[in-house]
Design a protein around this motif. Structure first.
Motif, PDB file in Angstrom:
ATOM      1  N   HIS A 285      -2.886   6.788   4.058  1.00 49.63           N
ATOM      2  CA  HIS A 285      -1.998   5.677   3.162  1.00 49.63           C
ATOM      3  C   HIS A 285      -1.393   4.928   4.126  1.00 49.63           C
ATOM      4  O   HIS A 285      -1.305   4.973   5.246  1.00 49.63           O
ATOM      5  CB  HIS A 285      -0.962   6.701   2.443  1.00 49.63           C
ATOM      6  CG  HIS A 285       0.110   7.364   3.305  1.00 49.63           C
ATOM      7  ND1 HIS A 285      -0.160   8.468   3.874  1.00 49.63           N
ATOM      8  CD2 HIS A 285       1.330   7.227   3.318  1.00 49.63           C
ATOM      9  CE1 HIS A 285       0.603   8.628   4.621  1.00 49.63           C
ATOM     10  NE2 HIS A 285       1.826   8.202   4.233  1.00 49.63           N
ATOM     11  N   CYS A 286      -1.106   3.884   3.451  1.00 50.53           N
ATOM     12  CA  CYS A 286      -0.497   2.479   4.298  1.00 50.53           C
ATOM     13  C   CYS A 286       0.606   1.724   3.515  1.00 50.53           C
ATOM     14  O   CYS A 286       1.062   1.807   2.346  1.00 50.53           O
ATOM     15  CB  CYS A 286      -1.717   1.489   4.330  1.00 50.53           C
ATOM     16  SG  CYS A 286      -3.098   2.215   4.942  1.00 50.53           S
ATOM     17  N   PHE A 287       1.376   0.969   4.470  1.00 48.17           N
ATOM     18  CA  PHE A 287       2.377   0.282   4.361  1.00 48.17           C
ATOM     19  C   PHE A 287       2.520  -1.158   4.634  1.00 48.17           C
ATOM     20  O   PHE A 287       2.039  -1.142   5.740  1.00 48.17           O
ATOM     21  CB  PHE A 287       3.784   0.905   4.604  1.00 48.17           C
ATOM     22  CG  PHE A 287       3.995   2.431   4.040  1.00 48.17           C
ATOM     23  CD1 PHE A 287       4.593   2.619   2.655  1.00 48.17           C
ATOM     24  CD2 PHE A 287       3.651   3.426   4.591  1.00 48.17           C
ATOM     25  CE1 PHE A 287       4.808   3.669   2.266  1.00 48.17           C
ATOM     26  CE2 PHE A 287       3.634   4.642   3.860  1.00 48.17           C
ATOM     27  CZ  PHE A 287       4.253   4.879   2.739  1.00 48.17           C
ATOM     28  N   ALA A 297       2.686  -0.091  -0.870  1.00 45.43           N
ATOM     29  CA  ALA A 297       2.012   0.990  -0.226  1.00 45.43           C
ATOM     30  C   ALA A 297       0.711   0.912  -1.006  1.00 45.43           C
ATOM     31  O   ALA A 297       0.505   0.564  -1.948  1.00 45.43           O
ATOM     32  CB  ALA A 297       3.030   2.049  -0.709  1.00 45.43           C
ATOM     33  N   TRP A 298      -0.193   1.679  -0.409  1.00 53.75           N
ATOM     34  CA  TRP A 298      -1.612   2.065  -1.040  1.00 53.75           C
ATOM     35  C   TRP A 298      -2.224   3.053  -0.291  1.00 53.75           C
ATOM     36  O   TRP A 298      -1.815   3.357   0.799  1.00 53.75           O
ATOM     37  CB  TRP A 298      -2.407   0.603  -1.133  1.00 53.75           C
ATOM     38  CG  TRP A 298      -2.856   0.143   0.213  1.00 53.75           C
ATOM     39  CD1 TRP A 298      -4.019   0.314   1.043  1.00 53.75           C
ATOM     40  CD2 TRP A 298      -2.129  -0.740   1.097  1.00 53.75           C
ATOM     41  NE1 TRP A 298      -3.893  -0.366   2.218  1.00 53.75           N
ATOM     42  CE2 TRP A 298      -2.859  -0.936   2.375  1.00 53.75           C
ATOM     43  CE3 TRP A 298      -0.841  -1.134   0.840  1.00 53.75           C
ATOM     44  CZ2 TRP A 298      -2.256  -1.619   3.428  1.00 53.75           C
ATOM     45  CZ3 TRP A 298      -0.258  -2.053   2.002  1.00 53.75           C
ATOM     46  CH2 TRP A 298      -1.041  -2.378   3.383  1.00 53.75           C
ATOM     47  N   GLY A 299      -3.346   3.657  -1.017  1.00 55.66           N
ATOM     48  CA  GLY A 299      -3.917   4.775  -0.197  1.00 55.66           C
ATOM     49  C   GLY A 299      -3.687   6.057  -1.005  1.00 55.66           C
ATOM     50  O   GLY A 299      -3.364   6.196  -2.086  1.00 55.66           O
ATOM     51  N   GLY A 318      -5.155  14.397  -5.539  1.00 54.30           N
ATOM     52  CA  GLY A 318      -6.500  13.494  -5.319  1.00 54.30           C
ATOM     53  C   GLY A 318      -6.054  12.120  -5.922  1.00 54.30           C
ATOM     54  O   GLY A 318      -7.099  11.248  -5.666  1.00 54.30           O
ATOM     55  N   SER A 319      -4.835  11.853  -6.285  1.00 58.45           N
ATOM     56  CA  SER A 319      -4.533  10.522  -6.850  1.00 58.45           C
ATOM     57  C   SER A 319      -4.488   9.451  -5.851  1.00 58.45           C
ATOM     58  O   SER A 319      -4.059   9.925  -4.491  1.00 58.45           O
ATOM     59  CB  SER A 319      -3.267  10.493  -7.791  1.00 58.45           C
ATOM     60  OG  SER A 319      -2.117  11.156  -6.906  1.00 58.45           O
ATOM     61  N   THR A 320      -4.769   8.334  -5.945  1.00 61.86           N
ATOM     62  CA  THR A 320      -4.607   7.283  -5.112  1.00 61.86           C
ATOM     63  C   THR A 320      -3.962   6.088  -5.738  1.00 61.86           C
ATOM     64  O   THR A 320      -3.852   5.948  -6.900  1.00 61.86           O
ATOM     65  CB  THR A 320      -5.913   6.619  -4.596  1.00 61.86           C
ATOM     66  OG1 THR A 320      -6.759   6.509  -5.764  1.00 61.86           O
ATOM     67  CG2 THR A 320      -6.844   7.957  -3.829  1.00 61.86           C
ATOM     68  N   ILE A 321      -3.476   5.532  -4.516  1.00 59.82           N
ATOM     69  CA  ILE A 321      -2.796   3.725  -4.890  1.00 59.82           C
ATOM     70  C   ILE A 321      -3.840   2.788  -4.673  1.00 59.82           C
ATOM     71  O   ILE A 321      -4.321   2.680  -3.507  1.00 59.82           O
ATOM     72  CB  ILE A 321      -1.711   3.514  -4.427  1.00 59.82           C
ATOM     73  CG1 ILE A 321      -0.393   4.626  -4.660  1.00 59.82           C
ATOM     74  CG2 ILE A 321      -1.092   2.204  -4.740  1.00 59.82           C
ATOM     75  CD1 ILE A 321      -0.161   4.851  -6.188  1.00 59.82           C
ATOM     76  N   SER A 322      -4.726   2.363  -5.651  1.00 60.70           N
ATOM     77  CA  SER A 322      -5.978   1.382  -5.190  1.00 60.70           C
ATOM     78  C   SER A 322      -5.778   0.220  -4.535  1.00 60.70           C
ATOM     79  O   SER A 322      -6.784  -0.456  -4.024  1.00 60.70           O
ATOM     80  CB  SER A 322      -6.798   1.472  -6.449  1.00 60.70           C
ATOM     81  OG  SER A 322      -6.141   0.714  -7.740  1.00 60.70           O
ATOM     82  N   LYS A 323      -4.491  -0.562  -4.889  1.00 65.73           N
ATOM     83  CA  LYS A 323      -4.310  -1.473  -4.245  1.00 65.73           C
ATOM     84  C   LYS A 323      -2.926  -1.654  -3.825  1.00 65.73           C
ATOM     85  O   LYS A 323      -1.870  -0.949  -4.330  1.00 65.73           O
ATOM     86  CB  LYS A 323      -4.353  -2.787  -5.302  1.00 65.73           C
ATOM     87  CG  LYS A 323      -6.105  -2.919  -5.990  1.00 65.73           C
ATOM     88  CD  LYS A 323      -6.049  -4.044  -7.019  1.00 65.73           C
ATOM     89  CE  LYS A 323      -7.483  -4.231  -7.501  1.00 65.73           C
ATOM     90  NZ  LYS A 323      -7.575  -5.206  -8.504  1.00 65.73           N
TER      91      LYS A 323
END
Length: 494
Positions: A285-287, A297-299, A318-323
Motif C-alpha cells: 500500500h502507498c501514500f 492512499a491506494w493499494g 482482500g479489499s483494495t483501494i484501486s486508485k
C-alpha cells in the motif's frame, strides 16, 4: 500469517465521499506540457553527517552484515557493525542507508554504496557466487551453529560495482528484490528484479529478467524522491508527478494491470497524481501528500492500513483501494513522514506526534488493548483485528516530554525515534526485530531500547526488513549531556 474468517470480496473498497486523483484527460494535458511545468520540488542534497551503524534481529539470510560466523545469525539487541566503522571504511563514515526485505544498502561519505544480505535476485550489485561458505560438520556439537557459516561475501558489507562516478547519490531505496540509487541530477539507477505472486516477474519489460549490475532507468528524469514497497517502486519528480513500476497485483501501482500487459508494469508510468510533495510505501500500500497537504492512499487495505473503509464503513479481506484516494483523517494534519510495513502504517506530524493504524494481532500498531479506538474491528471471537483510524501513540503515561522525529517499520514490527535520539520499539518479537532482547511475546506498546551499544547515541535513522533492523546515529561526545538525557527518560518512565 493469521487466517481471517471474513468472506473475501473482489473489487475495491473506498471511503465515504471518495476523492480520486486527476482524470486521464488532465494527466494527458499535463504530460504534454511537461517542459512548461514549474518545478514544485527541490532536488535533495547529498547527506554528509557521519553515522555509526547498528544491526539486530535474525540474520539467517546474511541480513545483519556481521560476517560469516554462524554465531552472528541472531542478535537480540542493537550491535555496532564492525565492518562499517571509520577505520574499516578508510577514514570516512556511513551517511545514509536503505533496508529491503532481506538486504541493506549503505552510502558512505565518498559516494560509495555498500551492500549485504541475500543475493539470490542480484540485489547486492556485485558478484558473490565464488564466496566461501562452510556447512556444518556432522561432528560439530555447537547448538548455535545450526546450518554452518554464512556466505562470506553476502554476510560481509561489500562495494556495489558499476555505479557512475560523476554525480552524488542523494537517496537509496530497497525492495525485497531490487536496489535503487537516486543521483543529485535526478537520474535513477537500479539492479535486481521484481517478483509477483507467481514468482519472478522481471526487471525491464520482457527483455531483462534479473539485472545484476546498476542500470540507468531511462524513463525517469528530474526525480527528487523514491519510495520502495515489497516489489514495487514509486518515484516523485521535481514537477510533482508520481511514477510507479513493478508488481501491481494489489493495485500498488495506482492503476489496474491487465494480464496481457503485465510486462508494461516494469516501466515507470505516471497514474494521475500531480502536485505531490512527498511519497511513501508499505509492502502493498502507498501514500502521497500534495502541496495542499491532502494525503492520498491506494493499494491493499484489508486491515485498514490505508486509513480508509468502504462505503459502509467496513473492511473486507482482500479489499483494495484501486486508485489514489484522499484520506480525510490524515489530510491537513501536517504529516511530515510516513513509514509502513506489510499491513500497518506509522506517521509523524510536524509537532512531533506519532500516529499508527492497520493490523493489530501482532501488535504492529503499538496501541494498548485498553486504549483501542471505537473504530477498531474485531474478529468473531471479539479479539481486536485492525484499526483503520490513525491513532496517536503513547510512549509514557505523560507524553508531554516526548516528541518524535522519525518512524520506521519492518513487516510486523515498528520504531519511533525521539527528538533527542532514543528509540522506542514494539510489535512482532519472535525474530528479535524490536531489539529489546529475548521476548516471550509480542510487544504491545512502545518500549524504549536500552542497551550499552546505543545508550549514548543520538539515533537519526532507522529501518527494518522482514526479521531484522538497522539504525544509524552519532555518539553524544558530551558525557554530561548524555547522562542528563538518560536520567530524563528514566524519570519519565518511572
Amino acid at each position: 500469517m493469521v487466517a481471517l474468517d471474513r468472506k473475501r470480496k473482489s473489487g475495491s473498497s473506498q471511503s465515504n465521499g471518495v476523492k480520486k486523483a486527476k482524470s486521464n484527460a488532465t494527466s494527458s494535458f499535463i504530460l504534454h506540457s511537461y517542459s512548461k511545468l514549474p518545478d514544485l520540488n527541490a532536488f535533495p542534497k547529498a547527506k554528509s553527517e557521519p553515522l555509526d551503524i547498528f544491526v539486530w534481529g535474525t540474520g539467517s539470510m546474511c541480513e545483519l552484515g556481521l560476517g560469516p560466523s554462524a554465531k552472528t545469525k541472531e542478535v537480540k539487541r542493537p550491535r555496532l557493525n564492525p565492518f562499517l566503522t571509520s577505520e574499516k571504511l578508510g577514514g570516512t563514515h556511513i551517511v545514509d542507508f536503505a533496508v529491503g526485505g532481506m538486504h541493506t544498502l549503505a552510502l558512505d561519505g565518498l559516494n560509495r554504496v555498500w551492500s549485504w544480505g541475500g543475493n539470490d535476485s542480484g540485489v547486492l550489485g556485485r558478484d558473490t557466487s565464488q564466496a566461501k561458505e562452510v556447512l556444518k560438520s556432522a561432528d560439530d556439537q555447537d547448538e548455535d551453529d545450526e546450518d554452518g557459516d554464512l556466505n562470506e561475501a553476502e554476510s560481509t558489507p561489500g562495494l556495489v560495482t558499476g555505479l557512475p562516478k560523476d554525480g552524488k547519490i542523494v537517496q537509496l531505496a530497497a525492495t525485497d528484490n531490487l536496489s535503487v540509487a537516486l543521483f543529485d541530477n535526478g537520474e535513477v539507477y537500479a539492479w535486481g528484479c521484481f517478483r509477483c505472486n507467481e514468482g519472478l516477474l522481471g526487471f525491464l519489460r520482457n527483455e531483462i529478467k534479473i539485472q545484476k549490475t546498476p542500470l540507468k532507468i531511462a524513463e525517469l528524469k528530474n526525480i527528487v524522491q523514491l519510495a520502495a514497497g515489497k516489489d514495487h517502486l514509486l518515484a516523485l519528480d521535481s514537477k510533482g508527478i508520481v511514477y510507479a513500476w513493478g508488481n501491481g497485483q494489489q493495485y500498488q501501482l495506482g492503476r489496474r494491470v491487465l494480464e496481457r500487459h503485465r510486462y508494461r508494469t516494469l516501466e515507470p508510468q505516471q497514474f494521475g497524481l500531480f502536485n505531490i510533495k512527498y511519497i511513501a510505501s508499505g509492502d502493498f500500500h502507498c501514500f502521497a501528500i500534495d502541496h495542499d497537504d491532502k494525503v492520498y492512499a491506494w493499494g491493499l487495505n484489508q486491515f485498514g492500513q490505508c486509513a480508509l473503509t468502504d462505503e459502509n464503513g467496513d473492511l473486507e479481506d482482500g479489499s483494495t483501494i484501486s486508485k489514489p484516494t484522499v484520506v480525510d483523517s490524515l489530510s491537513n494534519k501536517n504529516i511530515v513522514e510516513i513509514a509502513a510495513g506489510e499491513h500497518h502504517t506509522l506517521a509523524v506530524t510536524e509537532n512531533g506526534d506519532a500516529l499508527a493504524w492497520g493490523r493489530y494481532d501482532m501488535k504492529e500498531v503499538g496501541i494498548s488493548k485498553n486504549d483501542l479506538p471505537e473504530s477498531t474491528f474485531k474478529d468473531q471471537h471479539g479479539n481486536p483485528r485492525s484499526i483503520p483510524t490513525p491513532t496517536k501513540l503513547k510512549f509514557i503515561k505523560d507524553d508531554s516530554g516526548i516528541k518524535i522525529k522519525s518512524v520506521g517499520a519492518g513487516s510486523h514490527h515498528s520504531f519511533a525515534i525521539t527528538d533527542d535520539g532514543f528509540v522506542y520499539a514494539w510489535g512482532f518479537g519472535d525474530t528479535y526485530g524490536p531489539g529489546l532482547g529475548p521476548l516471550d511475546e509480542d510487544v504491545e506498546t512502545p518500549t524504549r531500547i536500552v542497551n550499552t551499544a546505543t545508550k549514548y547515541h543520538d539515533i537519526e535513522l532507522i529501518g527494518a526488513g522482514g526479521q531484522f533492523s538497522v539504525s544509524g546515529g552519532k555518539k553524544i561526545e558530551d558525557e554530561e549531556k548524555a547522562e542528563d538525557r538518560l536520567e530524563k527518560y528514566e524519570e519519565l518512565e518511572e
